[in-house]
Design a protein around this motif. Sequence first.
Motif, PDB file in Angstrom:
ATOM      1  N   ALA A 202       0.841  -1.206   0.000  1.00  0.00           N
ATOM      2  CA  ALA A 202       0.000   0.000   0.000  1.00  0.00           C
ATOM      3  C   ALA A 202       0.875   1.256   0.000  1.00  0.00           C
ATOM      4  O   ALA A 202       1.970   1.284   0.582  1.00  0.00           O
ATOM      5  CB  ALA A 202      -0.921   0.011   1.211  1.00  0.00           C
ATOM      6  N   LEU A 203       0.371   2.297  -0.655  1.00  0.00           N
ATOM      7  CA  LEU A 203       0.980   3.620  -0.585  1.00  0.00           C
ATOM      8  C   LEU A 203       0.325   4.356   0.575  1.00  0.00           C
ATOM      9  O   LEU A 203      -0.899   4.504   0.628  1.00  0.00           O
ATOM     10  CB  LEU A 203       0.741   4.385  -1.889  1.00  0.00           C
ATOM     11  CG  LEU A 203       1.161   5.854  -1.902  1.00  0.00           C
ATOM     12  CD1 LEU A 203       2.657   6.013  -1.633  1.00  0.00           C
ATOM     13  CD2 LEU A 203       0.764   6.506  -3.223  1.00  0.00           C
ATOM     14  N   ARG A 204       1.146   4.795   1.509  1.00  0.00           N
ATOM     15  CA  ARG A 204       0.623   5.473   2.703  1.00  0.00           C
ATOM     16  C   ARG A 204       0.967   6.954   2.658  1.00  0.00           C
ATOM     17  O   ARG A 204       2.125   7.332   2.427  1.00  0.00           O
ATOM     18  CB  ARG A 204       1.194   4.839   3.964  1.00  0.00           C
ATOM     19  CG  ARG A 204       0.813   5.589   5.240  1.00  0.00           C
ATOM     20  CD  ARG A 204       1.253   4.875   6.476  1.00  0.00           C
ATOM     21  NE  ARG A 204       0.875   5.630   7.677  1.00  0.00           N
ATOM     22  CZ  ARG A 204       0.585   5.084   8.845  1.00  0.00           C
ATOM     23  NH1 ARG A 204       0.609   3.772   8.985  1.00  0.00           N
ATOM     24  NH2 ARG A 204       0.265   5.832   9.871  1.00  0.00           N
ATOM     25  N   LEU A 205      -0.060   7.781   2.926  1.00  0.00           N
ATOM     26  CA  LEU A 205       0.120   9.225   3.049  1.00  0.00           C
ATOM     27  C   LEU A 205      -0.342   9.645   4.434  1.00  0.00           C
ATOM     28  O   LEU A 205      -1.453   9.296   4.852  1.00  0.00           O
ATOM     29  CB  LEU A 205      -0.700   9.984   1.987  1.00  0.00           C
ATOM     30  CG  LEU A 205      -0.477   9.595   0.519  1.00  0.00           C
ATOM     31  CD1 LEU A 205      -1.398  10.415  -0.388  1.00  0.00           C
ATOM     32  CD2 LEU A 205       0.976   9.790   0.110  1.00  0.00           C
ATOM     33  N   ASN A 206       0.498  10.363   5.150  1.00  0.00           N
ATOM     34  CA  ASN A 206       0.127  10.955   6.442  1.00  0.00           C
ATOM     35  C   ASN A 206      -0.210  12.423   6.188  1.00  0.00           C
ATOM     36  O   ASN A 206       0.683  13.254   6.014  1.00  0.00           O
ATOM     37  CB  ASN A 206       1.267  10.816   7.445  1.00  0.00           C
ATOM     38  CG  ASN A 206       1.601   9.366   7.736  1.00  0.00           C
ATOM     39  OD1 ASN A 206       0.707   8.543   7.949  1.00  0.00           O
ATOM     40  ND2 ASN A 206       2.878   9.033   7.746  1.00  0.00           N
TER      41      ASN A 206
END
Length: 248
Positions: A202-206
Amino acid sequence: QGPGSLIAQPHETVSSQRWDEEQRSQAEPEVMTFLPGDATPLAKEHTKGAAVESLAVGAVEAAPTQRCEMEGSASSTTGPEDGSDGQMGFQEGKFAEEEVETQKPNFTGTWDLARTEGDMDKFMADQGHGWLLRSAAKVIKYGIGRVVVECQQDGDDFQSARTPCDPSKPKSHFRTTVGQGKVRWLSEGGYSSCTSSWEGDALRLNIVAESNGVGMTFLMYYRATGEMVEEMISCKGSVAKNIFSRRA
């Protein structure tokens, strides 16, 4: 006969019996049995048949021990002396592991919002959106059939253009190199900033909204069906998902 001859007769009989016993003992010598691998005699058997049977049993008991020792020594020496095949196998396994670790999903394509999952209203409330905005989003089904995401990706370089729910607003453009610091962009709800990383497949963005400082976690990944998922986790833990189908 005189008294002397009567006394001598029993003496001769005793001597004859002792001589017979000594002859028999010499004819059938004593045989001692041993436990396998032990030099201490345990018993003395006076019959030849019993002695042979005991020795045979000892040989049978000793055989498995010897076989195990032989198998152990053989297994310890199995394989090439130079260890080349073992090293090659290790290297191949290492390369395969590295290949699996470096595989990343590619989201390139045009995606249409097909449905949502989870409590979208609660998610929006956690993020600080008021009742009026939440009610309007619910009326238009949170953008189903309206929102379109166009993705372009080359390795860690990712960019997207998003058509929002509100047709009066322009597309929002986002671009980042995964793992390379913070980026800032203008989204439908205002300016936001985020950091990015790969989390498994998964690509995670905070993401943090600059208007109120409220953060959220945003995950992009594929399902086994081929659908693309945007999973949004609020600052309070509520989860909502946008499910996209690829446009043909």
